[in-house]
Design a protein around this motif. Structure first.
Motif, PDB file in Angstrom:
ATOM      1  N   CYS A  47       1.594   4.942  -4.310  1.00 44.78           N
ATOM      2  CA  CYS A  47       1.098   5.933  -5.284  1.00 44.78           C
ATOM      3  C   CYS A  47       0.312   5.286  -6.413  1.00 44.78           C
ATOM      4  O   CYS A  47       0.255   5.806  -7.525  1.00 44.78           O
ATOM      5  CB  CYS A  47       2.221   6.817  -5.809  1.00 44.78           C
ATOM      6  SG  CYS A  47       3.257   7.492  -4.501  1.00 44.78           S
ATOM      7  N   LYS A  48      -0.329   4.182  -6.102  1.00 45.02           N
ATOM      8  CA  LYS A  48      -1.132   3.441  -7.090  1.00 45.02           C
ATOM      9  C   LYS A  48      -2.346   4.257  -7.533  1.00 45.02           C
ATOM     10  O   LYS A  48      -2.610   4.396  -8.728  1.00 45.02           O
ATOM     11  CB  LYS A  48      -1.567   2.112  -6.460  1.00 45.02           C
ATOM     12  CG  LYS A  48      -2.474   1.256  -7.315  1.00 45.02           C
ATOM     13  CD  LYS A  48      -2.616  -0.144  -6.724  1.00 45.02           C
ATOM     14  CE  LYS A  48      -3.225  -0.146  -5.331  1.00 45.02           C
ATOM     15  NZ  LYS A  48      -4.664   0.210  -5.338  1.00 45.02           N
ATOM     16  N   PHE A  60       9.095  13.232  -6.568  1.00 43.23           N
ATOM     17  CA  PHE A  60       8.370  13.699  -5.389  1.00 43.23           C
ATOM     18  C   PHE A  60       7.952  15.146  -5.633  1.00 43.23           C
ATOM     19  O   PHE A  60       8.756  15.958  -6.088  1.00 43.23           O
ATOM     20  CB  PHE A  60       9.286  13.636  -4.158  1.00 43.23           C
ATOM     21  CG  PHE A  60       8.653  14.249  -2.939  1.00 43.23           C
ATOM     22  CD1 PHE A  60       7.873  13.488  -2.086  1.00 43.23           C
ATOM     23  CD2 PHE A  60       8.829  15.600  -2.656  1.00 43.23           C
ATOM     24  CE1 PHE A  60       7.277  14.061  -0.966  1.00 43.23           C
ATOM     25  CE2 PHE A  60       8.232  16.176  -1.542  1.00 43.23           C
ATOM     26  CZ  PHE A  60       7.458  15.408  -0.703  1.00 43.23           C
ATOM     27  N   GLY A 119       0.846  -1.188   0.000  1.00 46.27           N
ATOM     28  CA  GLY A 119       0.000   0.000   0.000  1.00 46.27           C
ATOM     29  C   GLY A 119       0.886   1.243   0.000  1.00 46.27           C
ATOM     30  O   GLY A 119       2.089   1.170   0.247  1.00 46.27           O
ATOM     31  N   THR A 175      -2.897   7.468  -7.225  1.00 49.99           N
ATOM     32  CA  THR A 175      -2.452   8.687  -7.919  1.00 49.99           C
ATOM     33  C   THR A 175      -2.113   8.351  -9.367  1.00 49.99           C
ATOM     34  O   THR A 175      -2.438   9.112 -10.280  1.00 49.99           O
ATOM     35  CB  THR A 175      -1.210   9.267  -7.200  1.00 49.99           C
ATOM     36  OG1 THR A 175      -1.523   9.414  -5.813  1.00 49.99           O
ATOM     37  CG2 THR A 175      -0.823  10.614  -7.769  1.00 49.99           C
ATOM     38  N   VAL A 219       1.487  17.264  -5.469  1.00 41.37           N
ATOM     39  CA  VAL A 219       0.622  16.101  -5.707  1.00 41.37           C
ATOM     40  C   VAL A 219      -0.436  16.014  -4.612  1.00 41.37           C
ATOM     41  O   VAL A 219      -1.610  15.733  -4.874  1.00 41.37           O
ATOM     42  CB  VAL A 219       1.454  14.797  -5.752  1.00 41.37           C
ATOM     43  CG1 VAL A 219       0.550  13.579  -5.890  1.00 41.37           C
ATOM     44  CG2 VAL A 219       2.452  14.844  -6.901  1.00 41.37           C
TER      45      VAL A 219
HETATM   46  N1  LIG Z   1       4.855  12.207  -6.662  1.00 39.24           N
HETATM   47  C1  LIG Z   1       4.394  12.340  -5.418  1.00 39.24           C
HETATM   48  N2  LIG Z   1       4.978  13.196  -4.550  1.00 39.24           N
HETATM   49  C2  LIG Z   1       4.511  13.336  -3.299  1.00 39.24           C
HETATM   50  N3  LIG Z   1       3.472  12.660  -2.789  1.00 39.24           N
HETATM   51  C3  LIG Z   1       2.839  11.796  -3.591  1.00 39.24           C
HETATM   52  C4  LIG Z   1       3.264  11.573  -4.950  1.00 39.24           C
HETATM   53  N4  LIG Z   1       2.441  10.639  -5.489  1.00 39.24           N
HETATM   54  C5  LIG Z   1       1.546  10.313  -4.549  1.00 39.24           C
HETATM   55  N5  LIG Z   1       1.765  10.990  -3.398  1.00 39.24           N
HETATM   56  C6  LIG Z   1       1.016  10.895  -2.137  1.00 39.24           C
HETATM   57  O1  LIG Z   1       1.327   9.677  -1.524  1.00 39.24           O
HETATM   58  C7  LIG Z   1       0.180   9.154  -0.829  1.00 39.24           C
HETATM   59  C8  LIG Z   1      -0.109   7.744  -1.281  1.00 39.24           C
HETATM   60  O2  LIG Z   1      -0.486   7.768  -2.644  1.00 39.24           O
HETATM   61  P1  LIG Z   1      -1.683   6.876  -3.194  1.00 39.24           P
HETATM   62  O3  LIG Z   1      -1.746   7.120  -4.660  1.00 39.24           O
HETATM   63  O4  LIG Z   1      -2.923   7.114  -2.408  1.00 39.24           O
HETATM   64  O5  LIG Z   1      -1.077   5.427  -2.904  1.00 39.24           O
HETATM   65  P2  LIG Z   1      -1.768   3.986  -2.911  1.00 39.24           P
HETATM   66  O6  LIG Z   1      -2.979   4.060  -3.767  1.00 39.24           O
HETATM   67  O7  LIG Z   1      -0.711   3.099  -3.473  1.00 39.24           O
HETATM   68  O8  LIG Z   1      -2.074   3.660  -1.480  1.00 39.24           O
HETATM   69  C9  LIG Z   1      -0.956  10.125  -1.112  1.00 39.24           C
HETATM   70  O9  LIG Z   1      -1.070  11.013  -0.038  1.00 39.24           O
HETATM   71  C10 LIG Z   1      -0.498  10.850  -2.367  1.00 39.24           C
HETATM   72  O10 LIG Z   1      -1.051  12.149  -2.484  1.00 39.24           O
END
Ligand SMILES: Nc1ncnc2c1ncn2[C@@H]1O[C@H](COP(=O)(O)OP(=O)(O)O)[C@@H](O)[C@H]1O
Ligand SMILES: [Mg+2]
Length: 270
Positions: free
Chosen positions: A13-14, A216, A10, A16, A220
């Protein structure tokens, strides 16, 4: 084409990636259907839709005898529709285990939809039954990861698991011909910390790595709070000198193009 985003871990960033790659696909080859198949319902919320019971996948997976996804579709942006979900999907997941032909519920539910969309993008959670259902219908598997060593170590498990599921389903592996893309997102503002993990990923999985690494960017998190894609956020609020934001937008566009190269759009679409 049907694209599943799946990860063993988990927080990689899946969701996203599903949101932003889906939006980039919709710019290139609309219309696109986003499907939230993770009981956390984050993609639903990210699209600006409030997660409520019976909103989408939580209900579709419980339909008997004939599941159908039609009736659960809503438009969330030009060229982008969504089938959302609600945390009660975990109940649907438990019930799936008792069902006959339980691996093919999604296939049936989506059968009459595939001609309406050029691409379907599915954010898949950690339920084994849902993963198996997704494995029956996808053309491409996208595995998001961060370069952190602990996350990268899970890539092997995920790819092996995917192969085993396809074997159980008597379907060809997604690894040859190459229908897998690993998408790396940096979770640390300090690139040095993640250099080792990144080296390991490049060594072991270079052949299936997506072209760009998503950097990063604190933007985002701001974009997601506003239910915007990174491109929308950049176009509205972005500072031209914010290079990491632009790099992140470009990386998701490159991921979308990469996936299109792996497998073409579905045929027979208006
Ligand atoms: N490139 C990035 N830089 C900083 N934070 C990010 C980036 N991509 C995603 N996040 C943040 O990381 C967290 C986890 O991302 P998320 O897509 O929800 O992951 P998953 O679906 O794998 O659990 C979220 O708070 C998201 O906004
Ligand atoms: Mg998620």
């Amino acid at each position: 084409m049907i694209i599943g985003l799946m990860a063993d871990k988990g927080g990689v960033c899946k969701t996203t990636a599903a949101h932003n790659m889906g939006a980039e696909l919709a710019l290139l080859e609309p219309p696109v259907l986003l499907v939230d198949a993770d009981k956390q319902a984050d993609l639903t919320e990210l699209c600006g839709v409030q997660s409520e019971p019976n909103i989408g996948m939580d209900a579709i997976l419980r339909q008997v005898p004939t599941p159908s996804a039609r009736g659960y579709i809503r438009s969330v942006a030009p060229g982008i529709d969504l089938i959302g979900t609600h945390p009660q999907m975990k109940r649907a997941d438990r019930e799936l285990a008792q069902r006959t032909r339980r691996e093919y519920v999604l296939e049936e539910a989506f059968r009459d939809l595939t001609s309406d969309y050029r691409h379907i993008v599915i954010d898949v959670g950690h339920s084994e039954m849902v993963q198996l259902n997704v494995m029956t219908i996808i053309d491409v598997l996208v595995v998001p990861t961060t370069p952190a060593k602990l996350d990268a170590d899970h890539l092997i498990n995920m790819l092996e698991e995917a192969d085993l599921m396809r074997q159980d389903l008597r379907l060809p592996s997604l690894r040859s011909p190459r229908r897998v893309a690993i998408s790396v997102t940096r979770r640390s503002p300090n690139a040095g910390i993640e250099a080792d993990g990144l080296g390991l990923i490049r060594n072991q999985f270079g052949a299936v790595l997506a072209p760009d690494i998503v950097p990063f960017s604190p933007r985002v998190i701001e974009a997601s709070a506003l239910h915007m894609t990174l491109r929308e956020y950049r176009d509205r609020y972005g500072n031209r000198r914010d290079h990491t934001l632009t790099q992140a937008v470009d990386a998701y566009a490159a991921l979308a193009r990469h996936v299109l190269q792996i497998a073409p759009a579905m045929v027979g679409v208006a």
